[in-house]
Scaffold this motif. Sequence first.
Motif, mmCIF file in Angstrom:
data_model
loop_
_atom_site.group_PDB
_atom_site.id
_atom_site.type_symbol
_atom_site.label_atom_id
_atom_site.label_comp_id
_atom_site.label_asym_id
_atom_site.label_seq_id
_atom_site.Cartn_x
_atom_site.Cartn_y
_atom_site.Cartn_z
ATOM 1 N N GLU A 124 5.272 17.686 -9.814
ATOM 2 C CA GLU A 124 5.517 18.934 -9.072
ATOM 3 C C GLU A 124 4.574 19.048 -7.880
ATOM 4 O O GLU A 124 4.984 19.387 -6.764
ATOM 5 C CB GLU A 124 5.321 20.142 -9.995
ATOM 6 C CG GLU A 124 6.346 20.262 -11.116
ATOM 7 C CD GLU A 124 7.739 20.604 -10.592
ATOM 8 O OE1 GLU A 124 7.837 21.512 -9.750
ATOM 9 O OE2 GLU A 124 8.717 19.923 -11.002
ATOM 10 N N LEU A 125 3.286 18.783 -8.120
ATOM 11 C CA LEU A 125 2.282 18.887 -7.057
ATOM 12 C C LEU A 125 2.577 17.897 -5.926
ATOM 13 O O LEU A 125 2.439 18.231 -4.740
ATOM 14 C CB LEU A 125 0.876 18.612 -7.618
ATOM 15 C CG LEU A 125 0.299 19.673 -8.572
ATOM 16 C CD1 LEU A 125 -1.045 19.203 -9.105
ATOM 17 C CD2 LEU A 125 0.159 21.012 -7.855
ATOM 18 N N LEU A 126 2.999 16.679 -6.308
ATOM 19 C CA LEU A 126 3.255 15.644 -5.299
ATOM 20 C C LEU A 126 4.524 15.969 -4.500
ATOM 21 O O LEU A 126 4.554 15.806 -3.275
ATOM 22 C CB LEU A 126 3.374 14.269 -5.977
ATOM 23 C CG LEU A 126 2.068 13.717 -6.554
ATOM 24 C CD1 LEU A 126 2.330 12.610 -7.564
ATOM 25 C CD2 LEU A 126 1.168 13.194 -5.426
ATOM 26 N N LEU A 127 5.565 16.436 -5.222
ATOM 27 C CA LEU A 127 6.820 16.807 -4.548
ATOM 28 C C LEU A 127 6.579 17.923 -3.538
ATOM 29 O O LEU A 127 7.135 17.921 -2.434
ATOM 30 C CB LEU A 127 7.868 17.251 -5.588
ATOM 31 C CG LEU A 127 8.518 16.135 -6.413
ATOM 32 C CD1 LEU A 127 9.386 16.727 -7.514
ATOM 33 C CD2 LEU A 127 9.344 15.213 -5.510
ATOM 34 N N ALA A 161 0.817 -1.217 0.000
ATOM 35 C CA ALA A 161 0.000 0.000 0.000
ATOM 36 C C ALA A 161 0.852 1.269 0.000
ATOM 37 O O ALA A 161 0.338 2.377 -0.155
ATOM 38 C CB ALA A 161 -0.951 0.005 1.192
ATOM 39 N N GLY A 162 2.175 1.111 0.175
ATOM 40 C CA GLY A 162 3.051 2.285 0.206
ATOM 41 C C GLY A 162 3.466 2.739 -1.188
ATOM 42 O O GLY A 162 4.031 3.823 -1.355
ATOM 43 N N GLY A 184 -1.121 9.228 3.915
ATOM 44 C CA GLY A 184 -0.237 8.873 5.023
ATOM 45 C C GLY A 184 0.377 7.494 4.878
ATOM 46 O O GLY A 184 1.330 7.153 5.565
ATOM 47 N N VAL A 185 -0.151 6.680 3.979
ATOM 48 C CA VAL A 185 0.374 5.328 3.781
ATOM 49 C C VAL A 185 1.305 5.292 2.569
ATOM 50 O O VAL A 185 2.356 4.650 2.591
ATOM 51 C CB VAL A 185 -0.780 4.303 3.594
ATOM 52 C CG1 VAL A 185 -0.232 2.889 3.427
ATOM 53 C CG2 VAL A 185 -1.738 4.374 4.765
ATOM 54 N N VAL A 186 0.933 6.000 1.523
ATOM 55 C CA VAL A 186 1.721 6.031 0.293
ATOM 56 C C VAL A 186 3.060 6.733 0.552
ATOM 57 O O VAL A 186 3.091 7.849 1.066
ATOM 58 C CB VAL A 186 0.953 6.780 -0.831
ATOM 59 C CG1 VAL A 186 1.835 6.953 -2.053
ATOM 60 C CG2 VAL A 186 -0.325 6.023 -1.198
ATOM 61 N N ARG A 187 4.160 6.048 0.241
ATOM 62 C CA ARG A 187 5.473 6.655 0.449
ATOM 63 C C ARG A 187 6.163 6.971 -0.877
ATOM 64 O O ARG A 187 7.104 7.748 -0.937
ATOM 65 C CB ARG A 187 6.366 5.762 1.314
ATOM 66 C CG ARG A 187 6.596 4.388 0.749
ATOM 67 C CD ARG A 187 7.557 3.522 1.548
ATOM 68 N NE ARG A 187 7.891 2.362 0.745
ATOM 69 C CZ ARG A 187 7.111 1.282 0.625
ATOM 70 N NH1 ARG A 187 5.992 1.189 1.309
ATOM 71 N NH2 ARG A 187 7.466 0.294 -0.169
ATOM 72 N N GLY A 217 5.682 16.785 -0.299
ATOM 73 C CA GLY A 217 6.669 15.967 0.408
ATOM 74 C C GLY A 217 6.619 14.487 0.098
ATOM 75 O O GLY A 217 7.084 13.656 0.887
ATOM 76 N N ILE A 218 6.057 14.110 -1.064
ATOM 77 C CA ILE A 218 5.981 12.691 -1.417
ATOM 78 C C ILE A 218 7.080 12.339 -2.399
ATOM 79 O O ILE A 218 7.379 13.122 -3.317
ATOM 80 C CB ILE A 218 4.597 12.359 -2.016
ATOM 81 C CG1 ILE A 218 3.523 12.632 -0.975
ATOM 82 C CG2 ILE A 218 4.538 10.914 -2.484
ATOM 83 C CD1 ILE A 218 2.157 12.819 -1.551
#
Lengths: 200, 200
Positions: free
Chosen positions: A160-163, A81-82, A136-139, A166-167
């Motif tokens: 860009e949006l995900l970075l 799930a990460g 919170g689970v996806v790393r 902080g992902i």
Amino acid sequence: MTVKAPSSLDELMAALRCLPGVGPKSAQRMAYHLLQRDQPGAARLSGALRIALDRIRHCDKCNSFSEAALCELCASARRDAGLLCVVESPADLLMVEQTQSYGGMYFVLAGVLSPLDGIGPKEIHLDRLLKRATDGVVREVVLATNFTAEGEATAHYAGELLLARGIKVTRIARGLPVGGELDHVDAGTLAQAVIERRAV
Amino acid sequence: MTVKAPSSLDELMAALRCLPGVGPKSAQRMAYHLLQRDQPGAARLSGALRIALDRIRHCDKCNSFSEAALCELCASARRDAGLLCVVESPADLLMVEQTQSYGGMYFVLAGVLSPLDGIGPKEIHLDRLLKRATDGVVREVVLATNFTAEGEATAHYAGELLLARGIKVTRIARGLPVGGELDHVDAGTLAQAVIERRAV
């Protein structure tokens, strides 16, 4: 007077052309084949289309095709799930699955960014992706959109949006195909393979 | 665990394979295309198949596809009733019609003779052809079965029976295709073109 096919046969030939890669000649061959040699097959296809249209919906979580609210994959406890792989379509999800090289979850965008066609971040459900990726689970998010102009733009924009949230974001590799030869590959692909070379 | 497609999608992919020339890959692409991008097209195709299966029957006179007891062509007063063209299938009838070079009537055999498969004169309705050709109006039967082994055997057999009943029988010409070049045609075709040469 040249005689035409009966009207319901004409309509069948026209309807068959909604299939990708089927032109007038193929549609004619298919229609005559079904009526002349495979009426049970035609009845089965008619029923299968109706049932699929009735039953297939989009999974609430990954947006792929599913008959239940959650697809088999999202409901599974045996996937990582990460990891979240982002693809353009349910067909692309199936392609990645068939490699048997990925054990994480998926998110299927509703297409790719195409500003000229009026398809922006909202239309392809990027907001849903951001919500899904920040549970919170996806790393790590693996961007697996196509290497077309639109697919690249979508990967860049989503990345860009995900970075910014902080992902960790990765992109599937470009390069030569497995078993590929240098003199059979286009210059652009070879250039990318050189630029994105990796240590051995 | 590798995830499979939902079962109604699986069934749709399997059903699409009844179409001639559609393998597993094409069926997958077609099914995903219909569900993802063309649900109205899928609904139309499902309906067109059902309606065609309901309505299409064989014409009582020529055995081709028709929605009425007599097809448009057999019901027409503008065709030459003295000419009867014999073809293997309704699709072949359409091919001949599309040439716009023939103004007579048709008779569609239910296939071709194939003794090894248990398909004899009765199975392909040769008795109906004989009855049709000896109605006193038909003065020439044009045999237009394929130039395959089975098509040739069928033409030969039907020709003998018709000749014995005093009817003029012709066979469509073999030879080079229009615009064809000698060095692009197989030896058998070229040999026939020489043997069946005609005076200019």
